[in-house]
Write a protein that holds these residues in place. Structure first.
Motif, PDB file in Angstrom:
ATOM      1  N   THR A  28       0.914  -1.040   0.112  1.00 38.11           N
ATOM      2  CA  THR A  28       0.075   0.040   0.141  1.00 38.11           C
ATOM      3  C   THR A  28       0.795   1.187  -0.131  1.00 38.11           C
ATOM      4  O   THR A  28       2.109   1.125   0.261  1.00 38.11           O
ATOM      5  CB  THR A  28      -0.833   0.216   1.301  1.00 38.11           C
ATOM      6  N   GLU A  68      -6.502   3.056   5.955  1.00 37.25           N
ATOM      7  CA  GLU A  68      -6.315   1.498   6.281  1.00 37.25           C
ATOM      8  C   GLU A  68      -7.734   1.388   6.818  1.00 37.25           C
ATOM      9  O   GLU A  68      -8.124   1.663   7.970  1.00 37.25           O
ATOM     10  CB  GLU A  68      -5.230   1.352   7.016  1.00 37.25           C
ATOM     11  N   ARG A  74      -4.126  -1.322  10.264  1.00 38.65           N
ATOM     12  CA  ARG A  74      -3.960  -0.128  10.599  1.00 38.65           C
ATOM     13  C   ARG A  74      -3.349  -0.065  11.944  1.00 38.65           C
ATOM     14  O   ARG A  74      -2.344   0.825  11.987  1.00 38.65           O
ATOM     15  CB  ARG A  74      -5.338   0.737  10.802  1.00 38.65           C
TER      16      ARG A  74
END
Length: 214
Positions: A28, A68, A74
């Motif tokens: 990501t 997230e 997260r």
């Protein structure tokens, strides 16, 4: 047979390359920023170039945990960010020289000694021009010491500026990312205890814990 082996090896190489590419693409944006920050911190330890820490802090500031949606991911990324922020603060504590005097400026160049024939070369002259071996060795030593002083002056000046920025950014990250929940506070305290050795710094960071607030 050789042709078949060649095709098989080539196919394997393509598969590995594709797997690596897929792995990079699966990261990501937040993970890429965290990876960049970790690499920049590692580069500082190798290069002793303060700008690497500045680059690492900018990379961490680009992390947006709210992007997230998976709480586990997260929380993992938050923990990684916290570790890196605290690691940079700890580096500043270790590398800052409390006795550094910004008024004690290094010389730009070192004046070489007088040659035996009366010749006086300008500052910064090649040591090979000095005919007396003992004088040449002393001159080389003085040049090396001055160069080290120049490098340290530059490093300490930059680290001092970063010390006015990075700890504050770390504190802001903590205040914005950690709640008053028992689990959050436990994680935060454990990270500070593990990463920060400087007593004064640790005391300041511990004040961010809700249990320490009035």
């Amino acid at each position: 047979m050789k042709f078949r082996i060649c095709i098989a090896v080539t196919g394997l190489a393509i598969f590995i390359a594709a797997s690596n590419c897929a792995g990079n693409e699966s990261m990501t944006e937040n993970e890429r920023y965290i990876k960049e920050a970790r690499e920049k911190i590692g580069a500082f330890e190798t290069e002793t170039e303060a700008e690497r820490l500045n680059e690492a802090s900018r990379a961490l500031e680009n992390v947006v945990l709210e992007q997230e949606y998976d709480a586990r991911i997260r929380n993992r990324l938050r923990s990684e960010c916290l570790t890196l922020w605290l690691e940079m603060v700890a580096i500043l504590d270790r590398r800052l020289d409390s006795e550094f005097n910004p008024e004690d400026l290094p010389n730009k160049l070192v004046q070489p000694p007088l040659n035996s024939d009366g010749t006086l070369y300008p500052p910064g002259a090649d040591p090979a021009l000095i005919d007396d071996p003992k004088a040449r060795a002393e001159y080389e030593k003085a040049v090396a010491a001055n160069n080290a002083k120049i490098n340290n002056y530059r490093l300490q000046t930059h680290l001092k500026r970063l010390n006015d920025q990075i700890p504050q950014r770390a504190a802001e990250f903590i205040e914005n990312s950690y709640t008053e929940s028992a689990d959050d506070q436990k994680e935060l305290k454990a990270a500070i205890d593990a990463k920060i050795e400087n007593p004064a710094r640790k005391a300041d960071l511990m004040k961010l814990l809700t249990t320490q607030k009035p």
